[in-house]
Each structure stands twice: as structure tokens, then as C-alpha cells.
Design an enzyme around this catalytic site. Sequence first.
Site, PDB file in Angstrom:
ATOM      1  N   ARG A 164       0.831  -1.225   0.000  1.00 28.66           N
ATOM      2  CA  ARG A 164       0.000   0.000   0.000  1.00 28.66           C
ATOM      3  C   ARG A 164       0.858   1.263   0.000  1.00 28.66           C
ATOM      4  O   ARG A 164       0.528   2.261   0.641  1.00 28.66           O
ATOM      5  CB  ARG A 164      -0.940   0.025   1.227  1.00 28.66           C
ATOM      6  CG  ARG A 164      -1.996  -1.055   1.253  1.00 28.66           C
ATOM      7  CD  ARG A 164      -3.019  -0.870   0.140  1.00 28.66           C
ATOM      8  NE  ARG A 164      -4.158  -1.729   0.298  1.00 28.66           N
ATOM      9  CZ  ARG A 164      -4.216  -2.986  -0.152  1.00 28.66           C
ATOM     10  NH1 ARG A 164      -3.186  -3.527  -0.781  1.00 28.66           N
ATOM     11  NH2 ARG A 164      -5.315  -3.695   0.014  1.00 28.66           N
ATOM     12  N   SER A 238     -11.046  -1.126   3.111  1.00 31.58           N
ATOM     13  CA  SER A 238     -10.302  -1.216   4.376  1.00 31.58           C
ATOM     14  C   SER A 238      -9.961   0.189   4.862  1.00 31.58           C
ATOM     15  O   SER A 238      -9.360   0.962   4.123  1.00 31.58           O
ATOM     16  CB  SER A 238      -8.986  -1.970   4.174  1.00 31.58           C
ATOM     17  OG  SER A 238      -9.224  -3.231   3.611  1.00 31.58           O
ATOM     18  N   GLU A 333      -5.562   3.767   6.297  1.00 34.99           N
ATOM     19  CA  GLU A 333      -5.177   3.530   4.909  1.00 34.99           C
ATOM     20  C   GLU A 333      -5.886   4.552   4.031  1.00 34.99           C
ATOM     21  O   GLU A 333      -5.377   4.994   3.004  1.00 34.99           O
ATOM     22  CB  GLU A 333      -5.606   2.108   4.518  1.00 34.99           C
ATOM     23  CG  GLU A 333      -4.934   1.625   3.253  1.00 34.99           C
ATOM     24  CD  GLU A 333      -5.886   0.946   2.297  1.00 34.99           C
ATOM     25  OE1 GLU A 333      -5.696   1.132   1.098  1.00 34.99           O
ATOM     26  OE2 GLU A 333      -6.818   0.257   2.747  1.00 34.99           O
TER      27      GLU A 333
HETATM   28  N1  EPU Z   1     -11.202 -11.124   9.899  1.00 32.72           N
HETATM   29  C1  EPU Z   1     -11.772 -11.040  11.141  1.00 32.72           C
HETATM   30  N2  EPU Z   1     -12.941 -10.315  11.258  1.00 32.72           N
HETATM   31  C2  EPU Z   1     -13.529  -9.717  10.218  1.00 32.72           C
HETATM   32  C3  EPU Z   1     -12.949  -9.827   8.935  1.00 32.72           C
HETATM   33  C4  EPU Z   1     -11.774 -10.533   8.802  1.00 32.72           C
HETATM   34  O1  EPU Z   1     -11.257 -11.567  12.119  1.00 32.72           O
HETATM   35  O2  EPU Z   1     -14.561  -9.066  10.412  1.00 32.72           O
HETATM   36  C5  EPU Z   1      -9.929 -11.866   9.768  1.00 32.72           C
HETATM   37  C6  EPU Z   1     -10.128 -13.219   9.121  1.00 32.72           C
HETATM   38  O3  EPU Z   1      -9.370 -14.153   9.814  1.00 32.72           O
HETATM   39  C7  EPU Z   1      -9.567 -13.045   7.738  1.00 32.72           C
HETATM   40  C8  EPU Z   1      -8.517 -11.980   7.950  1.00 32.72           C
HETATM   41  O4  EPU Z   1      -9.042 -11.128   8.967  1.00 32.72           O
HETATM   42  O5  EPU Z   1      -8.994 -14.220   7.264  1.00 32.72           O
HETATM   43  C9  EPU Z   1      -8.200 -11.162   6.727  1.00 32.72           C
HETATM   44  O6  EPU Z   1      -9.402 -10.658   6.159  1.00 32.72           O
HETATM   45  P1  EPU Z   1      -9.556 -10.476   4.564  1.00 32.72           P
HETATM   46  O7  EPU Z   1      -9.200 -11.712   3.866  1.00 32.72           O
HETATM   47  O8  EPU Z   1     -10.886  -9.882   4.296  1.00 32.72           O
HETATM   48  O9  EPU Z   1      -8.423  -9.425   4.214  1.00 32.72           O
HETATM   49  P2  EPU Z   1      -7.969  -8.060   4.896  1.00 32.72           P
HETATM   50  O10 EPU Z   1      -6.574  -8.249   5.385  1.00 32.72           O
HETATM   51  O11 EPU Z   1      -8.954  -7.537   5.858  1.00 32.72           O
HETATM   52  C10 EPU Z   1      -6.841  -7.130   2.731  1.00 32.72           C
HETATM   53  C11 EPU Z   1      -6.861  -5.823   1.975  1.00 32.72           C
HETATM   54  C12 EPU Z   1      -8.137  -5.727   1.145  1.00 32.72           C
HETATM   55  C13 EPU Z   1      -8.140  -6.885   0.163  1.00 32.72           C
HETATM   56  C14 EPU Z   1      -8.101  -8.212   0.959  1.00 32.72           C
HETATM   57  C15 EPU Z   1      -7.982  -9.428   0.073  1.00 32.72           C
HETATM   58  C16 EPU Z   1      -5.596  -4.262   3.375  1.00 32.72           C
HETATM   59  C17 EPU Z   1      -5.644  -3.091   4.298  1.00 32.72           C
HETATM   60  N3  EPU Z   1      -6.775  -4.721   2.913  1.00 32.72           N
HETATM   61  O12 EPU Z   1      -7.944  -7.082   3.633  1.00 32.72           O
HETATM   62  O13 EPU Z   1      -8.096  -4.503   0.423  1.00 32.72           O
HETATM   63  O14 EPU Z   1      -9.313  -6.856  -0.641  1.00 32.72           O
HETATM   64  O15 EPU Z   1      -6.926  -8.218   1.822  1.00 32.72           O
HETATM   65  O16 EPU Z   1      -6.693  -9.514  -0.452  1.00 32.72           O
HETATM   66  O17 EPU Z   1      -4.510  -4.758   3.065  1.00 32.72           O
HETATM   67  C18 EPU Z   1      -8.727  -2.211   0.578  1.00 32.72           C
HETATM   68  O18 EPU Z   1      -7.517  -1.947   0.580  1.00 32.72           O
HETATM   69  O19 EPU Z   1      -9.599  -1.308   0.635  1.00 32.72           O
HETATM   70  C19 EPU Z   1      -9.149  -3.603   0.532  1.00 32.72           C
HETATM   71  C20 EPU Z   1     -10.425  -3.952   0.603  1.00 32.72           C
END
Ligand code: EPU
Length: 337
Positions: A164, A238, A333
Site C-alpha cells: 500500500r 479497508s 489507509e
Molecule cells: N477477519 C476477522 N474479522 C472480520 C474480517 C476478517 O477476524 O470481520 C480476519 C479473518 O481471519 C480473515 C482476515 O481477517 O482471514 C483477513 O481478512 P480479509 O481476507 O478480508 O483481508 P484483509 O486483510 O482484511 C486485505 C486488503 C483488502 C483486500 C483483501 C484481500 C488491506 C488493508 N486490505 O484485507 O483490500 O481486498 O486483503 O486480499 O490490506 C482495501 O484496501 O480497501 C481492501 C479492501
Amino acid sequence: MLIQDDFNLKHFNTFHVSAHARYFAHVTSRSELTEALTFSKRQQIPFMLIGQGSNLLFKADYPGLIIELNIKGIELLREDQNYYYVRAQCGENWHAFVQYCLQNNWYGLENLSLIPGTVGAAPVQNIGAYGVEISERLHELEALEIATGKLLNFSTKQCQLAYRHSIFKAELKDQFIITSVTFRLLKKVSLNLSYPSLQEALKGIDRRQLTPQMVSDAVCEIRQSKLPDPGVIGNAGSFFWNPIVSDEELKGLRDAYPDIVAYPYQKQHKIAAAWLIDKAGWKGYREGDVGVHKDHALVLVNYGQASGAELFNLSERIQASVAEKFGIELQAEVRII
Ligand code: EPU
């Protein structure tokens, strides 16, 4: 080119907060962009560029000129044995561009389907999702130097892309405007199915029958199932970065919280900020029209008439509570204006 004054930005930010810009210009060519920049210089007011306003929170009115970049165009520049070199102008919608590439059998962007925003904004924060970052597919980009009006080319290396992050958020912040981006897209299919939820979504399908379009469709389905559609509920994806911690820090956290969610990231560890916020009890929280989405704790939402200041205030409360519980400082972010 028309420059409007006292312009409501409600439809130009995906949080859909009402904030007024002193001036607003809709720009469709490089010469109009130069005109808009000259206007802000002459008026001695600041300016700010927006694509689709998908990563912004207006905390208050904006005292300068907002320039909406809407320069369009996609062209195949050349090809070699392995790659197509495809240039897209900054105002192209990111998802539409990804779909256009897939229709032409230009591969490699499928995991980045449905990310809101424009092509020009994508390298600034090195957009990434489902195991792929734009850095892997970027060839070079062209940017306008604001001080001199010159167009310069930046190779992928010169962009200094990281999680990012790019040089356009650091040393060169506010000095350049990305006008077009050239991608190096694959001729041969090479799928990245490393992300657990993507594997899960494609489970049961014979790998040999998988196509990039099927991967794109699966990514769209996952995103639609847990991320609210900004067209329906105001949000900017995010809200915070996933914090990066060392081996030692992770060990300390694991001792206290054995089920903490973390992924290896370039010799360190990326902690799921969503997990931290979720465990701190915020998931599904709502007060008035601001809240934390019920299906994803990293997404702050505007249920209707929330102001930017209210959303910002909620983000600060979340930061304070995560810091108190886990000793981790979450960083926004989303760009806060
Ligand atoms: N999780 C929770 N609670 C929740 C949601 C998620 O505990 O309410 C945990 C779960 O264990 C899950 C983990 O968090 O496995 C990660 O969640 P997710 O796979 O949705 O990914 P993220 O790390 O929250 C990142 C990016 C997203 C991108 C996804 C998929 C960042 C800040 N965000 O989200 O990007 O779509 O991975 O690759 O790196 C964005 O930047 O706006 C965005 C949506």
C-alpha cells in the site's frame, strides 16, 4: 473547461459524505489538466486530484480546487514473446479495465477485480488483493511534474512500490500527477491461487479447467459477499492498514492471543487489522449513521447522513481501543482530508 464553485462532493467520494469544495473541475484531457492547475495557481488556492474518491474521507469542507481526473483511453502498445504492453489513461475505471484485459486475453490482473477506483490512483497505493499487487504487473507510468509541467516516465523500480505504498506517497508526495500507466500483461495463463479464501471459493474445480475469467468471477463473488457495495452503503474499503510486525512482536502477541490472524509478509508478518478490531468488539457496531460493517470489521460505513467528522471520530475511537487492548497503533489507509 467549466470550473464550478461551492461544489458538493457527496457523489464524488464513496463514503458519500457531504463536503463542499470551493471549486471543482472535471478534466478530460491533459490540456484541461494544465488549465485547472493554472487556475489554482492564479487563485493561490490548494488543489487536490480525485479519481473516483474511493479511498478518501473528507473530514471537513475543502478550501481549494478539486480536480476530477477523467482522462480515458486503453491501447495495446506492443507485444513480445511473453507479454502484452498495455497503456491505460489515468481516468479509466479500474475494474472495467481489468475486465477489458480479460476479454482480450491479456492476463495477470484477474485477482485485482472489483477494486474500486481509477487506473491512475492504483499505483499510488500499490493496490493489492487476493495475493497479487499491481507492482507485479506494472511496466512503467507517465506522470506530470506539477512544478514544471513536464511529463516524466517512471519505471516500476523507480515507483518504489511496497505494501500500500509508493514514492508518490513519500518523497514525491503532491509533486506528480500520474497521467497514464503501462502494464506488462501475460500471454500465457499463470494463476495465483495462494490466498486461502480464493482457494476455498474455487474448491472442487479441476485446476486444469480454471481460466483467469473464472478467477476474476470468484474474486468478485468473495468481495461482494463480505465487502459492502459503496453504491449501496457508503464506505472506502479497508479503513486501516494491516500492521506489519517483527517475529518477536508476533511471538509476544501470540502468547497473549493464540488465535491472532497473521500472514508472512517479506520476512515480517502482516496482522489482520480486521481481527484486532473484531476482537476489540467493534464488528457490527452502529451509532446513528456511522458504524463498522457487520461482515467485515475493517470497513467503516456511512448508513446515510453521517458526516466525515463523525466517521473520523469513530476511527479514532477504534484506534484507541485497539492500542489499549493489543498495544498496536493502527494507521489509516484511507486518505483523510
Ligand atoms: N477477519 C476477522 N474479522 C472480520 C474480517 C476478517 O477476524 O470481520 C480476519 C479473518 O481471519 C480473515 C482476515 O481477517 O482471514 C483477513 O481478512 P480479509 O481476507 O478480508 O483481508 P484483509 O486483510 O482484511 C486485505 C486488503 C483488502 C483486500 C483483501 C484481500 C488491506 C488493508 N486490505 O484485507 O483490500 O481486498 O486483503 O486480499 O490490506 C482495501 O484496501 O480497501 C481492501 C479492501
